[in-house]
Scaffold this active site. Structure first.
Site, PDB file in Angstrom:
ATOM      1  N   ASP A  20       0.851  -1.198   0.000  1.00 25.62           N
ATOM      2  CA  ASP A  20       0.000   0.000   0.000  1.00 25.62           C
ATOM      3  C   ASP A  20       0.886   1.248   0.000  1.00 25.62           C
ATOM      4  O   ASP A  20       1.894   1.306   0.702  1.00 25.62           O
ATOM      5  CB  ASP A  20      -0.928  -0.010   1.229  1.00 25.62           C
ATOM      6  CG  ASP A  20      -2.081   0.968   1.070  1.00 25.62           C
ATOM      7  OD1 ASP A  20      -3.223   0.518   0.883  1.00 25.62           O
ATOM      8  OD2 ASP A  20      -1.835   2.203   1.113  1.00 25.62           O
ATOM      9  N   ILE A  21       0.489   2.247  -0.793  1.00 27.60           N
ATOM     10  CA  ILE A  21       1.281   3.473  -0.917  1.00 27.60           C
ATOM     11  C   ILE A  21       1.280   4.275   0.388  1.00 27.60           C
ATOM     12  O   ILE A  21       2.188   5.078   0.632  1.00 27.60           O
ATOM     13  CB  ILE A  21       0.727   4.317  -2.096  1.00 27.60           C
ATOM     14  CG1 ILE A  21       1.776   5.275  -2.637  1.00 27.60           C
ATOM     15  CG2 ILE A  21      -0.534   5.067  -1.728  1.00 27.60           C
ATOM     16  CD1 ILE A  21       1.379   5.913  -3.967  1.00 27.60           C
TER      17      ILE A  21
ATOM     18  N   ASN B  46     -12.996  -2.997   2.200  1.00 31.98           N
ATOM     19  CA  ASN B  46     -13.872  -1.845   2.425  1.00 31.98           C
ATOM     20  C   ASN B  46     -14.854  -1.773   1.257  1.00 31.98           C
ATOM     21  O   ASN B  46     -14.432  -1.877   0.103  1.00 31.98           O
ATOM     22  CB  ASN B  46     -13.057  -0.558   2.494  1.00 31.98           C
ATOM     23  CG  ASN B  46     -12.169  -0.506   3.732  1.00 31.98           C
ATOM     24  OD1 ASN B  46     -12.588  -0.917   4.814  1.00 31.98           O
ATOM     25  ND2 ASN B  46     -10.957  -0.030   3.581  1.00 31.98           N
TER      26      ASN B  46
ATOM     27  N   VAL C  65     -10.839   3.150  -3.838  1.00 33.33           N
ATOM     28  CA  VAL C  65     -10.506   2.630  -5.172  1.00 33.33           C
ATOM     29  C   VAL C  65     -11.549   1.555  -5.490  1.00 33.33           C
ATOM     30  O   VAL C  65     -11.668   0.559  -4.752  1.00 33.33           O
ATOM     31  CB  VAL C  65      -9.084   2.046  -5.227  1.00 33.33           C
ATOM     32  CG1 VAL C  65      -8.795   1.496  -6.623  1.00 33.33           C
ATOM     33  CG2 VAL C  65      -8.039   3.102  -4.854  1.00 33.33           C
TER      34      VAL C  65
ATOM     35  N   HIS D  76     -10.073  -5.096  -3.598  1.00 28.92           N
ATOM     36  CA  HIS D  76      -8.722  -5.383  -3.113  1.00 28.92           C
ATOM     37  C   HIS D  76      -8.850  -5.781  -1.657  1.00 28.92           C
ATOM     38  O   HIS D  76      -9.674  -5.229  -0.922  1.00 28.92           O
ATOM     39  CB  HIS D  76      -7.813  -4.159  -3.265  1.00 28.92           C
ATOM     40  CG  HIS D  76      -8.419  -2.884  -2.766  1.00 28.92           C
ATOM     41  ND1 HIS D  76      -9.340  -2.166  -3.500  1.00 28.92           N
ATOM     42  CD2 HIS D  76      -8.280  -2.225  -1.600  1.00 28.92           C
ATOM     43  CE1 HIS D  76      -9.726  -1.108  -2.803  1.00 28.92           C
ATOM     44  NE2 HIS D  76      -9.102  -1.128  -1.631  1.00 28.92           N
TER      45      HIS D  76
ATOM     46  N   HIS E 200      -7.073  -5.789   1.811  1.00 28.25           N
ATOM     47  CA  HIS E 200      -5.978  -5.251   2.623  1.00 28.25           C
ATOM     48  C   HIS E 200      -5.444  -6.366   3.519  1.00 28.25           C
ATOM     49  O   HIS E 200      -6.229  -7.091   4.136  1.00 28.25           O
ATOM     50  CB  HIS E 200      -6.476  -4.130   3.538  1.00 28.25           C
ATOM     51  CG  HIS E 200      -6.944  -2.899   2.844  1.00 28.25           C
ATOM     52  ND1 HIS E 200      -6.160  -1.771   2.718  1.00 28.25           N
ATOM     53  CD2 HIS E 200      -8.123  -2.598   2.251  1.00 28.25           C
ATOM     54  CE1 HIS E 200      -6.835  -0.824   2.083  1.00 28.25           C
ATOM     55  NE2 HIS E 200      -8.043  -1.295   1.787  1.00 28.25           N
TER      56      HIS E 200
HETATM   57  P1  5GP Z   1      -9.668   1.517   0.018  1.00 29.87           P
HETATM   58  O1  5GP Z   1      -9.733   2.848   0.711  1.00 29.87           O
HETATM   59  O2  5GP Z   1     -10.367   1.585  -1.328  1.00 29.87           O
HETATM   60  O3  5GP Z   1     -10.120   0.351   0.836  1.00 29.87           O
HETATM   61  O4  5GP Z   1      -8.123   1.226  -0.228  1.00 29.87           O
HETATM   62  C1  5GP Z   1      -7.406   1.802  -1.251  1.00 29.87           C
HETATM   63  C2  5GP Z   1      -5.968   1.713  -0.833  1.00 29.87           C
HETATM   64  O5  5GP Z   1      -5.163   1.946  -1.969  1.00 29.87           O
HETATM   65  C3  5GP Z   1      -5.575   2.774   0.209  1.00 29.87           C
HETATM   66  O6  5GP Z   1      -5.091   2.125   1.376  1.00 29.87           O
HETATM   67  C4  5GP Z   1      -4.505   3.607  -0.500  1.00 29.87           C
HETATM   68  O7  5GP Z   1      -3.454   4.000   0.352  1.00 29.87           O
HETATM   69  C5  5GP Z   1      -4.037   2.663  -1.594  1.00 29.87           C
HETATM   70  N1  5GP Z   1      -3.572   3.329  -2.792  1.00 29.87           N
HETATM   71  C6  5GP Z   1      -4.146   4.384  -3.425  1.00 29.87           C
HETATM   72  N2  5GP Z   1      -3.456   4.708  -4.530  1.00 29.87           N
HETATM   73  C7  5GP Z   1      -2.424   3.822  -4.609  1.00 29.87           C
HETATM   74  C8  5GP Z   1      -1.351   3.655  -5.543  1.00 29.87           C
HETATM   75  O8  5GP Z   1      -1.219   4.360  -6.538  1.00 29.87           O
HETATM   76  N3  5GP Z   1      -0.478   2.639  -5.284  1.00 29.87           N
HETATM   77  C9  5GP Z   1      -0.596   1.822  -4.189  1.00 29.87           C
HETATM   78  N4  5GP Z   1       0.323   0.879  -4.038  1.00 29.87           N
HETATM   79  N5  5GP Z   1      -1.590   1.956  -3.300  1.00 29.87           N
HETATM   80  C10 5GP Z   1      -2.491   2.943  -3.507  1.00 29.87           C
END
Ligand code: 5GP
Ligand code: ZN
Length: 115
Positions: A31-32, A88, A97, A101, A103
């Site tokens: 995760d970034i 999520n 996103v 995915h 986590h």
């Molecule tokens: P969500 O909030 O949809 O459950 O998780 C999306 C995750 O993607 C977040 O934890 C966010 O930090 C991660 N994320 C967003 N953009 C990028 C990216 O460009 N690269 C990577 N590796 N992770 C990302």
């Protein structure tokens, strides 16, 4: 492939990443914005926007996502200590996103109930 989707672009290699694992169906990336010493995302190559869009055809794929998460946790030494796996879904859960995915978080204590 959805041209507007960040994770489709990562899967396609249009946006470069450093995968921890790749196979025919899945990619695992760090995760970034990590929320724990281990914070990886298990991402299917197939574009599925949310868990609400999962069908019976995706059951094996989602099962493989969880097995891959467990394999990663084991590799990193968190299998017995403990780790958290999270999907999520939509706004109130904080999905940002819209390509499913999983986590995988490990390396610290996690509270319950989650915030
Ligand atoms: P969500 O909030 O949809 O459950 O998780 C999306 C995750 O993607 C977040 O934890 C966010 O930090 C991660 N994320 C967003 N953009 C990028 C990216 O460009 N690269 C990577 N590796 N992770 C990302
Ligand atoms: Zn996508």
């Amino acid at each position: 492939m959805n041209g507007d989707c960040l994770f489709c672009k990562i899967v396609a290699g249009t946006i470069p990443s450093k995968p921890l694992h790749e196979d025919a169906e899945l990619i695992v990336i760090p995760d970034i914005n990590p929320q724990a010493p281990l914070h990886a995302l298990v991402i299917p190559r197939t574009h599925i926007p949310t868990l609400n869009d999962m069908t019976a055809d995706h059951e094996a794929l989602v099962g493989r996502m969880f097995r891959r998460a467990a394999a990663l946790a084991k590799e990193r030494g968190f299998a017995d200590r403990g780790y958290r796996t999270v999907f999520n879904t939509n706004r109130e859960a904080g999905q940002s996103v819209f390509h499913i995915h999983l986590h995988v978080l490990g390396g610290r204590f996690f509270s319950w109930p989650p915030g």
